[in-house]
Each structure stands twice: as C-alpha cells, then as structure tokens.
Write a protein that holds these residues in place. Structure first.
Motif, PDB file in Angstrom:
ATOM      1  N   VAL A   5      -6.765   3.704   1.107  1.00  0.00           N
ATOM      2  CA  VAL A   5      -5.813   4.721   0.695  1.00  0.00           C
ATOM      3  C   VAL A   5      -6.243   5.403  -0.581  1.00  0.00           C
ATOM      4  O   VAL A   5      -6.587   4.763  -1.560  1.00  0.00           O
ATOM      5  CB  VAL A   5      -4.431   4.104   0.478  1.00  0.00           C
ATOM      6  CG1 VAL A   5      -3.463   5.156  -0.004  1.00  0.00           C
ATOM      7  CG2 VAL A   5      -3.946   3.528   1.782  1.00  0.00           C
ATOM      8  N   HIS A  38      -8.639   0.969   7.071  1.00  0.00           N
ATOM      9  CA  HIS A  38      -7.681   1.826   6.369  1.00  0.00           C
ATOM     10  C   HIS A  38      -7.835   1.618   4.877  1.00  0.00           C
ATOM     11  O   HIS A  38      -7.716   0.523   4.371  1.00  0.00           O
ATOM     12  CB  HIS A  38      -6.256   1.488   6.779  1.00  0.00           C
ATOM     13  CG  HIS A  38      -5.250   2.133   5.888  1.00  0.00           C
ATOM     14  ND1 HIS A  38      -4.556   1.444   4.943  1.00  0.00           N
ATOM     15  CD2 HIS A  38      -4.859   3.421   5.787  1.00  0.00           C
ATOM     16  CE1 HIS A  38      -3.752   2.275   4.301  1.00  0.00           C
ATOM     17  NE2 HIS A  38      -3.922   3.462   4.790  1.00  0.00           N
ATOM     18  N   ASP A  95      -0.508  -0.750   2.228  1.00  0.00           N
ATOM     19  CA  ASP A  95      -1.317   0.076   3.118  1.00  0.00           C
ATOM     20  C   ASP A  95      -1.614  -0.729   4.375  1.00  0.00           C
ATOM     21  O   ASP A  95      -2.219  -1.800   4.306  1.00  0.00           O
ATOM     22  CB  ASP A  95      -2.613   0.479   2.426  1.00  0.00           C
ATOM     23  CG  ASP A  95      -2.344   1.065   1.047  1.00  0.00           C
ATOM     24  OD1 ASP A  95      -1.712   2.127   0.998  1.00  0.00           O
ATOM     25  OD2 ASP A  95      -2.729   0.444   0.047  1.00  0.00           O
ATOM     26  N   ASP A 118      -0.425   4.944   3.866  1.00  0.00           N
ATOM     27  CA  ASP A 118       0.098   4.413   2.610  1.00  0.00           C
ATOM     28  C   ASP A 118       1.617   4.473   2.740  1.00  0.00           C
ATOM     29  O   ASP A 118       2.211   5.534   2.690  1.00  0.00           O
ATOM     30  CB  ASP A 118      -0.393   5.270   1.445  1.00  0.00           C
ATOM     31  CG  ASP A 118       0.222   4.854   0.117  1.00  0.00           C
ATOM     32  OD1 ASP A 118       0.989   3.883   0.087  1.00  0.00           O
ATOM     33  OD2 ASP A 118      -0.065   5.531  -0.887  1.00  0.00           O
ATOM     34  N   HIS A 127      -6.678   2.832  -4.083  1.00  0.00           N
ATOM     35  CA  HIS A 127      -6.124   1.847  -3.164  1.00  0.00           C
ATOM     36  C   HIS A 127      -7.275   1.139  -2.454  1.00  0.00           C
ATOM     37  O   HIS A 127      -8.295   1.769  -2.150  1.00  0.00           O
ATOM     38  CB  HIS A 127      -5.266   2.487  -2.070  1.00  0.00           C
ATOM     39  CG  HIS A 127      -3.917   2.922  -2.508  1.00  0.00           C
ATOM     40  ND1 HIS A 127      -2.770   2.513  -1.877  1.00  0.00           N
ATOM     41  CD2 HIS A 127      -3.517   3.768  -3.487  1.00  0.00           C
ATOM     42  CE1 HIS A 127      -1.718   3.086  -2.451  1.00  0.00           C
ATOM     43  NE2 HIS A 127      -2.147   3.856  -3.425  1.00  0.00           N
ATOM     44  N   HIS A 145       2.216   9.040   5.158  1.00  0.00           N
ATOM     45  CA  HIS A 145       2.334   8.622   3.763  1.00  0.00           C
ATOM     46  C   HIS A 145       3.800   8.761   3.391  1.00  0.00           C
ATOM     47  O   HIS A 145       4.317   9.863   3.277  1.00  0.00           O
ATOM     48  CB  HIS A 145       1.463   9.507   2.880  1.00  0.00           C
ATOM     49  CG  HIS A 145       1.330   8.996   1.477  1.00  0.00           C
ATOM     50  ND1 HIS A 145       2.396   8.723   0.670  1.00  0.00           N
ATOM     51  CD2 HIS A 145       0.224   8.706   0.738  1.00  0.00           C
ATOM     52  CE1 HIS A 145       1.952   8.301  -0.509  1.00  0.00           C
ATOM     53  NE2 HIS A 145       0.653   8.275  -0.487  1.00  0.00           N
TER      54      HIS A 145
END
Length: 502
Positions: A11, A9, A288, A215, A316, A161
């Motif tokens: 972001v 993951h 995140d 996020d 991110h 998000h």
C-alpha cells in the motif's frame, strides 16, 4: 483449467512515497499467472490508495492522519504526478515479484504510465494493469474489471481504499473506549466497505473468482481478539471491527488469516515501515488485505516490504497471497476498450457470447454492425466518417471528441444565493477512477479546494455541489470558479467562467 494466483498487496499511503525517493503516488496490487495447463502464479506487488478518494477535511482530531499532494495544470488528461525515480522503484518491485496483474490506487494518472514501463495493459478507470488483457464490463461502474488470464476465461479484480480519517487505532491509543471506536468505524468506514463489496458476491455466486484488495484503513476483527488483547499492550480490549466484519459477511475471505490463523504469532503488520505520515506515537497494525471470494483456496500468504526492495517506495508493507482458482467464462457482453475515443481512432470492443456487435448514434440509428460468429474476440469500428458525440456499443456508451478538444466544465448560473446548490455540467472528462470537480475562490491554486464532488468516472454529465458535497459549506459571499481535476490529483484540466455567491 485450474490457475494458481499469487497476489501481492502493498500500500502507498495517501500519495506519499519515501522521503529518500520523492513525494508522489503509486499504490498497487496484483498477481501473476504462468504458462501451462496448470498456471503457476508467482508473487504480485500492489500499492493501494483510496477508492473512496481523499477525504480532504483538515486534520483536527488526534485520530487523523494527513495527506500529501502537489499542484500543477494540464490538458484533458493532464500530466502524471509521480516522479520517475519512484515509478522506477515500483516497476522494479513488480518485475522482481513476477506480477502479472497489478491494481493501482491514487495513481494520479500514473496507471497507464507504469503499465507502459512494463509493456502491459491498463485501466485508468479501475486503476488496474496487467500483462493480460483487461476488460471493463459495461455494468461494472468502474468498481471491478475482468482480467482475461486465459482465452475466454476471466477473474474479477476490485480494489479499494476506505476513508482514512479519523483513524480508529489512534482513537484507542488516545483513550477512546470500545464503544467510541465502534461508533467511529460505523460512521467513517462501514458504508464505504459495503459499497466496495456490493457487486462482488453476485460474481462469486456465478462461479467467477473474485479478489478485493486495498488499504482498508481499519484493523480486522480477526486480529483484535481477546488473545491479542492479552498479548499486546497497544490492544487494550478486543474489537469486532465493523468494516472487516461486513466484508466477511459478504463472503470475502481474508487470505492472510486463511494462511496464518494465529494473530498473536503472526500479526502481519502492514502499517507502517516508516514514511512521511508516520505518527510520533505510532500504532502498528495490519490494515492492508487481500480478500477473495468464489471458487478457490489460499495456498500461502506473507508480508512484503522494505526487506524486499531498497529503497522501498511506499510507507505501507504489502501482502503476497497465493490462491488456487479456476478462471470462469465471462457473462455475455460487448465492452469498449475506451469510453472516450479521439475521432479518427478506432472504437475497439471486446465481446463474449454475442452474435453481433452494433454501433448506434445518440438517436439510436445503427451506424455500423459486425457479426461475431466466434464466441469471443475483438472488433473495431472506424470513426473517421463519424461526428463528435455520444454513441452506444450494444448499449455501452462511448464518446467521440476531436483529438485536441479540451475538457469542459461550467456552472448553469452566473450567480447563486448563499447556500444555494451549484449545478455543474462537464464534458470530455478523462473518465478516470477518481475524477473530481471542486469550487475554488477565483485566482486560488488547486490546493485551495473548498467543496467538491466526484464525477464517478463519467465522461459527460451534470452534478450538484452543495450540502452533500465534501468540504466547506455553505460558501461565503464571493467570486468563485469550478475546476475539473483528474484522478484525485491536483492538476486541473478545465476551469469554468467565474460565478458569484451573494
């Protein structure tokens, strides 16, 4: 068959990319599944934007972070907003990671574009792409999809998000108390977190592995502990952050903290490696996450970022989490691959556990029916002899439109009194995850939105913009239009006739 799922993951913050690439958006998350009786998954990258949309309030408080957006116009689906250089970097990250499933947030119509670069499947509604087939369950409302990682076996994927502004750690940095920040979080992010997770526990209870990534724009209650408050000057006190706690209460497990239980030793900062939204007095944190529920356990997790690919295409860092799961048999369903189909193209339906798939018109008349003796598979219905309109496939809606027919949006009145809600009808919308309709002063550009509402990825429908809308209300007297803009972007695909407010 056990499957090892490795989720990465990463972001992308509010449609912004690194200045040394260009401004555009491509947040994503995913995992990969390898061949064999026991599938060995590898690293999966993911940039995430906001499932809740952009919350376009003007930046006024010290706890807020800004947005970036472009402007243009287009057709029914409009042209994507991202630049080729950044999307190429996104592709490179995904390929180097060996990802098989990637969830995108705030892609601004780039989900299918990135998937096309990879030769993958895509869902523009849920912002998910994969080298494996993606199924949009009829009752998911776009909040999650099934990914068929093995024949007749699925995992559920959701991504979100949460609202970004005002930002809790900035409030703490600027002197806010624990009570202040808890109130801010309850008012700003708690309900969004509950909405994002609401359909997932039931899936997990039925044995389907579930992943929620994104996020979350909030630190975790697992991180701001008394021990961390003693160790970090920027954490003056412990905080039981409401969003992360609500997700944990719903059964979601934080995979990074499952693998790294000591937040002092392994802070796992994801915000930020730097970028156009970095604050002059930045507060670094882990906002995140890769969360999981259902059968499975976390094997490993790590932070990825600017050290993995250069230039790194987001502000991110990401998270790579390896999770052992057992994919599940999906529930009985017949799921159209698309809900908005061009006349002449086939209606493609993935089915499981049903003995027939039936196509009906808006009056309920059976138009076509196919027996499905196998337990799961795909059927197609020809549309050349059909008319424009709404149809249903085993109850799941599908709309047929002529290929070149544009999207439409109109108000139900030519004039409104000040403060009177504005009712808007729309049709032939793209049906992407964050399509929105906004009021503009006649002649203003798409960046001058006033008050707006999301369509909830509907193809046709009616919504009301008023006191519950997002933005400035009531509207002052003047002449206005409404526009339909796909996927949280600033490219309009339809504009109404002018109306007045007096």
């Amino acid at each position: 068959m056990p499957v090892r799922v490795d989720l990465r993951h990463t972001v992308g913050r509010d449609e912004q990319c690194r200045d040394d690439l260009c401004h555009c958006g491509a947040p994503c998350v995913g995992w990969s599944v390898g061949p064999g009786a026991v599938c060995q998954t590898r690293d999966v990258p993911a940039w995430f934007g906001r499932r809740w949309g952009r919350r376009r309030e003007p930046v006024a408080a010290t706890a807020q972070r800004g947005d970036h957006a472009g402007q243009a116009c287009g057709g029914r689906g409009a042209e994507p907003d991202a630049c080729t250089e950044t999307l190429t970097q996104v592709k490179r990250v995904i390929q180097s990671a060996g990802a098989d499933i990637v969830g995108i947030q705030e892609p601004e119509r780039n989900t299918s574009r990135i998937a096309g670069l990879l030769g993958w499947y895509a869902s523009d509604r849920a912002h998910v792409m994969s080298r494996f087939p993606i199924i949009d369950p009829p009752n998911s409302d776009g909040l999650y999809v099934f990914v068929e990682v093995a024949p007749g076996r699925v995992v559920a994927v959701a991504n979100t998000h949460l609202p970004s502004d005002p930002y809790g750690p900035y409030l703490v940095r600027d002197g806010g108390s624990r009570a202040d920040v808890l109130k801010l979080e309850r008012d700003t992010r708690l309900q969004a977190a509950k909405d994002a997770v609401e359909p997932l526990p039931n899936l997990a209870e039925h044995g389907i592995p579930v992943f929620l990534t994104g996020d979350f724009n909030s630190p975790s209650h697992l991180d701001w502990t008394p021990a961390v408050a003693k160790a970090r000057a920027d954490v003056p006190f412990s905080v039981d952050w409401p969003a992360s706690h609500a997700l944990a209460d719903a059964g979601m497990v934080d995979t990074y903290r499952e693998a790294h239980s000591d937040p002092v030793k392994d802070p796992g900062f994801t915000w930020t490696p730097g970028g156009p939204e970095e604050d002059a007095h930045e507060v670094f944190d882990r906002i995140d996450w890769v969360l999981r529920a259902g059968p499975g356990h976390t094997v490993a997790s790590r932070v990825v970022g600017e050290g993995d690919v250069s230039p790194y295409p987001t502000d991110h860092r990401g998270v790579v989490s390896t999770v052992d799961v057992r994919p599940a048999v999906p529930p009985t369903m017949a799921a159209p691959a698309q809900r908005n189909v061009d006349l002449g193209d086939p209606i493609v339906v993935t089915y499981h556990g049903t003995d027939a798939v039936t196509l009906r018109d808006s009056s309920g008349r059976v138009v076509a029916r196919q027996q499905t003796p196998r337990g799961n598979g795909t059927v197609r219905f020809a549309t050349k002899a059909l008319s424009k309109g709404r149809y249903e496939v085993n109850g799941a809606p599908v709309w047929l439109y002529p290929r070149d027919e544009p999207a439409q949006v109109r108000t139900t009145r030519k004039s409104y009194r000040a403060g009177q809600p504005i009712t808007v009808d729309f049709a032939n919308a793209p049906g992407m995850g964050l399509d929105w309709i906004s009021v503009f002063k006649q002649g203003d550009g798409n960046d001058a939105y006033l008050v707006y509402a999301y369509t909830h990825s509907e193809i046709e429908g009616r919504l009301t913009i008023g006191a519950d809308g997002i933005g400035d209300w009531p509207l002052p007297p003047g002449r206005y239009v409404v526009r339909l803009l796909p996927d949280d972007g600033l490219r309009s695909v339809a504009e109404s006739k002018p109306f007045t407010v007096s």
